[in-house]
Design a protein around this motif. Structure first.
Motif, mmCIF file in Angstrom:
data_model
loop_
_atom_site.group_PDB
_atom_site.id
_atom_site.type_symbol
_atom_site.label_atom_id
_atom_site.label_comp_id
_atom_site.label_asym_id
_atom_site.label_seq_id
_atom_site.Cartn_x
_atom_site.Cartn_y
_atom_site.Cartn_z
ATOM 1 N N ASP A 10 42.194 -125.776 55.574
ATOM 2 C CA ASP A 10 40.881 -124.653 54.634
ATOM 3 C C ASP A 10 40.172 -124.007 55.499
ATOM 4 O OD1 ASP A 10 38.642 -124.789 52.853
ATOM 5 O OD2 ASP A 10 37.865 -126.753 53.734
ATOM 6 N N THR A 11 40.378 -123.220 54.934
ATOM 7 C CA THR A 11 39.184 -121.546 56.168
ATOM 8 C C THR A 11 37.935 -121.468 54.849
ATOM 9 O OG1 THR A 11 41.029 -120.433 55.938
ATOM 10 C CG2 THR A 11 38.971 -119.164 55.759
ATOM 11 N N GLY A 12 36.892 -122.197 55.852
ATOM 12 C CA GLY A 12 35.150 -122.580 56.581
ATOM 13 C C GLY A 12 34.719 -121.435 56.250
ATOM 14 N N ASP A 17 39.976 -126.014 59.161
ATOM 15 C CA ASP A 17 40.112 -127.238 59.267
ATOM 16 C C ASP A 17 41.659 -127.360 59.250
ATOM 17 O OD1 ASP A 17 37.688 -127.610 59.875
ATOM 18 O OD2 ASP A 17 37.086 -128.210 58.350
ATOM 19 N N VAL A 18 42.495 -128.308 59.661
ATOM 20 C CA VAL A 18 44.061 -128.159 59.978
ATOM 21 C C VAL A 18 44.085 -129.602 59.974
ATOM 22 C CG1 VAL A 18 45.836 -127.662 60.685
ATOM 23 C CG2 VAL A 18 44.251 -125.874 60.997
ATOM 24 N N VAL A 19 44.945 -130.149 58.723
ATOM 25 C CA VAL A 19 45.312 -131.384 58.535
ATOM 26 C C VAL A 19 47.009 -131.510 58.548
ATOM 27 C CG1 VAL A 19 46.090 -134.090 57.440
ATOM 28 C CG2 VAL A 19 43.433 -132.841 57.577
ATOM 29 N N ALA A 63 57.332 -128.119 55.295
ATOM 30 C CA ALA A 63 57.881 -128.584 53.409
ATOM 31 C C ALA A 63 56.988 -127.680 52.633
ATOM 32 C CB ALA A 63 57.902 -130.307 53.298
ATOM 33 N N ALA A 64 56.016 -127.471 52.964
ATOM 34 C CA ALA A 64 55.094 -126.867 51.968
ATOM 35 C C ALA A 64 53.451 -126.613 53.136
ATOM 36 C CB ALA A 64 54.337 -128.201 51.168
ATOM 37 N N LEU A 65 52.743 -126.108 52.278
ATOM 38 C CA LEU A 65 51.536 -125.719 53.062
ATOM 39 C C LEU A 65 50.473 -125.503 52.115
ATOM 40 C CD1 LEU A 65 51.457 -123.506 56.516
ATOM 41 C CD2 LEU A 65 49.463 -123.495 54.828
ATOM 42 N N CYS A 66 49.473 -125.742 52.040
ATOM 43 C CA CYS A 66 48.508 -126.193 51.044
ATOM 44 C C CYS A 66 47.074 -125.075 51.401
ATOM 45 C CB CYS A 66 48.428 -127.450 50.780
ATOM 46 S SG CYS A 66 49.088 -128.244 50.006
ATOM 47 N N HIS A 67 46.630 -124.599 51.156
ATOM 48 C CA HIS A 67 45.697 -123.250 51.906
ATOM 49 C C HIS A 67 44.383 -123.622 50.705
ATOM 50 C CE1 HIS A 67 43.118 -120.541 53.692
ATOM 51 N NE2 HIS A 67 43.754 -119.533 52.819
ATOM 52 N N GLY A 68 42.825 -123.580 51.045
ATOM 53 C CA GLY A 68 41.620 -123.076 50.608
ATOM 54 C C GLY A 68 41.556 -122.730 51.170
ATOM 55 N N ASN A 470 37.728 -138.957 60.011
ATOM 56 C CA ASN A 470 38.261 -137.975 60.089
ATOM 57 C C ASN A 470 37.096 -137.010 59.614
ATOM 58 O OD1 ASN A 470 40.032 -137.847 63.220
ATOM 59 N ND2 ASN A 470 41.336 -138.388 61.599
ATOM 60 N N PRO A 471 35.904 -137.071 59.439
ATOM 61 C CA PRO A 471 35.369 -136.542 58.119
ATOM 62 C C PRO A 471 34.936 -134.743 58.649
ATOM 63 C CG PRO A 471 33.286 -137.141 59.530
ATOM 64 C CD PRO A 471 35.228 -138.336 60.178
ATOM 65 N N GLY A 472 35.341 -134.532 59.122
ATOM 66 C CA GLY A 472 34.949 -132.516 59.673
ATOM 67 C C GLY A 472 36.768 -132.213 59.073
ATOM 68 N N ASN A 473 37.548 -132.946 58.872
ATOM 69 C CA ASN A 473 38.730 -132.135 58.020
ATOM 70 C C ASN A 473 39.124 -132.932 56.557
ATOM 71 O OD1 ASN A 473 38.762 -132.428 61.046
ATOM 72 N ND2 ASN A 473 41.130 -131.023 61.155
ATOM 73 N N LEU A 474 37.910 -133.856 55.556
ATOM 74 C CA LEU A 474 38.281 -133.824 54.768
ATOM 75 C C LEU A 474 38.850 -133.094 53.975
ATOM 76 C CD1 LEU A 474 38.917 -136.463 53.090
ATOM 77 C CD2 LEU A 474 35.725 -136.477 52.946
ATOM 78 N N SER A 475 38.307 -131.546 53.837
ATOM 79 C CA SER A 475 38.619 -130.676 52.422
ATOM 80 C C SER A 475 39.947 -130.895 53.166
ATOM 81 C CB SER A 475 37.701 -129.962 53.007
ATOM 82 O OG SER A 475 35.862 -129.628 52.803
#
Length: 680
Positions: A10-12, A17-19, A63-68, A470-475
């Motif tokens: 998630d790019t802020g 942020d990365v999970v 396997a997959a990369l999801c991006h916001g 890990n609230p800073g990475n929840l998105s």
């Protein structure tokens, strides 16, 4: 056999942020990297590489990369929509100028309000001959000669982003498709968006603006997607505003669907996490460096809307209902001309950032106030980002002197204003929608989300605040919890008493065929595809509709009656009344909708065994912290807490991506899923 990792990025505005989730073991790795506003693709690549190193994995394991992404949103917020052209039906060239008669804050407060510039100025609007009626019947044939003249004019003027919105094309797209063929032949360099593909429903103004916004963001978004696709180690999925993800190739066709994708992922992640702890309906608060986003989750699902706006541009696409305010950690504190202290909406962003970042920032921010008051540690991200608290203190002292206050009072005032800005956003998403905010726990996350949680409980009378692990990475985590999803709509305005159920069956079948085609392109077999129907209804004479879910199965008289019953119920819930059984107020069907859903494997949240209640193991020391006065507050590491542990304020609970200042008179308990539950 290699590992199977899914990574959410998630790019802020301040941090990326990365999970990373190991689908076989359920192991989760979280991290952050600084965002790179000049080229967000760099921060994206840095985050993916860092996650792989921490997980001990190789690019081939992904396997997959999801991006916001915020690329589309930022172009609209910053009003970078120059160079657009519009093609519309002859005689309707003033559609953007006429717009709607709505005035911000009502006429009583807007005597001197002037309409902002249109998204496309009058001189870049071209018209073509031809006319359809509202049923799609052709009244006058498409005039190819005027279409060719319009295409050549755009080509000669260098206009390369063009939106096409012809009258009643929602009923029959033939004329718009013909216009696209002319543009392809006469102006092959143009980027073209058709309203029949972007928003196939009635209301010409909203459809035109939504189509133009899609055309405006398409060049930048497609270029960005191309750059990150080159760097992505696997298949790339992109978060959409509607709470689903799609492949980059599909998103490139309609980039407008990605606006507010980051906040949407946060709301979905919050709903997923807290549902396991028995919280089905909550208010979510995503506090970042630039802004704070709030949403409502009802019975486990974030509320949706199609009546949104980004900046000054109405965007009529399905999106999670989110209110955004400029109240993030980087929001700038300043003295107004009247001598009052103000906070935001302007932000120091990621570069140069707050004073305490030591990167050349020159203005006091909310983060600086937290640092000076001791509410955050003198470093962020586990020591990766050291803070220059002395620089923040010096800047705050100068601002305080200008206001005639002591430094502590000025810092506390900054945080109080920021808390009220967030509280007002929460009221807007709840009270203005007929919900009693006191009925809903607050889920606070994001890097700055938990910092004001205790104060928000006081201001709003909320029953509790839940701070996920890990609230800073929840998105970024939320990106790993959502299905592939696409939405399709068709306008059919007809009174219920005159509605032929066969028409419903025909339209729903067409929409489901469209959705099935998109899911097939995403790799979902026939057995894995799911379809969700809904319909927009209203009482005859009303200007706007109410959306209700529609059942599966062949539409018949019972199907029609069930949808109408749901409409009456929902109308009464929203507005306090309905006209059930009143022939003077007949029901009218307006839009039919289908969402095509391809389910993904979600993370598994495991319940942990309770601890022995000994919180001494989590305590790392004591720090002077200012709440209403300076106090000695115990400092704890969150990862050392066990389920059942209870901490009492004043205290500070620190972790890698965020901090929770626990005010005097509050307590925090760790539940079985690792959530901190804060109550008075």
């Amino acid at each position: 056999m290699g590992r199977r990792l899914r990574i959410g990025i998630d790019t802020g505005g301040t941090f990326t942020d990365v999970v990373a989730l190991d689908e076989d073991t359920g192991e989760i790795v979280t991290t952050k990297t600084p965002s790179t506003p000049a080229d967000p693709a760099e921060g994206f690549a840095d985050g993916a590489g860092k996650a792989l190193r921490l997980a001990g994995a190789e690019p081939g394991d992904v396997a997959a990369l999801c991006h916001g992404t915020t690329v589309a949103t930022n172009r609209l917020l910053e009003d970078r929509v120059d160079g657009l052209g519009l093609v519309t039906t002859e005689g309707f060239e003033a559609i953007l100028e006429i717009a709607r008669q709505s005035v911000p804050d009502g006429y009583g407060n807007s005597y001197f309000w002037v309409k902002p510039p249109r998204i496309v100025p009058v001189h870049r609007v071209r018209t073509v001959g031809g006319r359809l009626d509202h049923t799609g019947a052709e009244l006058r044939p498409f005039d190819e000669a005027s279409a060719v003249a319009a295409a050549r004019w755009f080509r000669d003027e260098g206009v390369r982003a063009i939106g096409v919105c012809l009258l009643h094309s929602y009923a029959d797209p033939a004329h718009e498709l013909a216009m696209r063929e002319v543009l392809r032949r006469e102006h092959p360099d143009a980027v073209v968006s058709l309203s029949c593909e972007v928003l196939r429903e009635y209301r010409e103004y909203e459809r035109a603006v939504t189509t133009l916004v899609d055309a405006a963001v398409k060049p930048a978004m497609n270029g960005y997607l191309a750059r990150i696709t080159e760097r992505a180690p696997s298949r790339l999925l992109v978060m959409k505003s509607n709470g689903g993800v799609l492949s980059a190739d599909e998103v490139a066709r309609q980039p407008i669907t990605t606006v507010l994708s980051g906040p949407a992922a946060g709301a979905l992640g919050a709903a997923f996490v807290v549902a396991r702890s028995g919280h089905g309906s909550v208010v979510t608060l995503d506090g970042g460096g630039t802004s704070t986003d709030v949403a409502v989750v009802l019975d486990g699902e974030p509320t949706l809307t199609t009546e949104g706006a980004i900046g000054r541009h109405p965007v009529k696409i399905p999106m999670i209902d989110i209110v955004t305010v400029g109240a993030g950690g980087g929001s700038v504190a300043w003295r107004s001309a009247e001598g009052a202290l103000k906070v935001g909406p302007r932000s120091a962003g990621a570069d140069p950032g707050p004073l305490c970042y030591g990167r050349g920032g020159a203005e006091v921010t909310v983060t600086d106030a937290h640092a000076v008051l001791g509410r955050i540690p003198p470093h962020l991200l586990g020591g990766e980002v050291p803070l220059d608290v002395d620089a923040a203190r010096a800047g705050l002292a100068a601002l305080a002197a200008d206001l005639g206050l002591k430094a502590e009072r000025a810092a506390a005032g900054i945080l109080e204003i920021s808390a009220w800005n967030q509280a007002n956003a929460i009221r807007q998403i709840t009270v203005r929608r007929g919900l009693d905010v006191r009925d809903y726990p607050l889920v606070a996350f994001g890097g700055s989300g938990p910092l004001l949680a205790c104060r928000l409980l006081d201001v709003l009378g909320l029953p509790a605040a839940v701070i996920p692990e890990n609230p800073g990475n929840l998105s970024a985590f939320g990106l790993l919890t959502v299905d592939v999803r696409n939405d399709y709509v068709r306008t059919r305005v007809v009174r219920d008493a005159e509605l032929d159920p066969a028409l419903l069956g025909e339209v729903f079948a067409d929409l489901e065929d469209e959705a099935a085609g998109a899911l097939a392109r995403e790799g979902f077999g026939r057995d894995l595809r799911r379809f969700a129907r809904s319909a927009d209804l209203r009482y005859y004479g009303q200007a706007f509709e109410v959306r209700v879910p529609a059942p599966a199965g062949a539409p018949d008289a019972a199907f029609r009656a069930e949808v109408v019953r749901r409409f009456h119920d929902e109308h009464e819930a929203l507005y306090g009344y309905c006209h059930r059984g009143d022939a003077r107020h007949p029901v009218e069907w307006v839009n039919l909708r289908v969402s095509g859903i391809g389910p993904i494997t979600r993370p598994r949240l495991r319940e942990r065994p309770p601890g022995d209640g000994d919180t001494s193991r989590s305590r790392t020391g004591t720090r002077r912290v200012y709440f209403d006065a300076w106090e000695d507050a115990a400092v704890h590491r969150r990862e050392r807490l066990a389920p059942g542990d209870v901490l009492h304020g004043p205290a500070v609970i620190e972790e890698f991506g965020s901090t929770l200042p626990l005010h005097p008179g509050f307590r925090a308990r760790l539940d079985g899923y690792g959530n901190l539950v804060v109550t008075r």
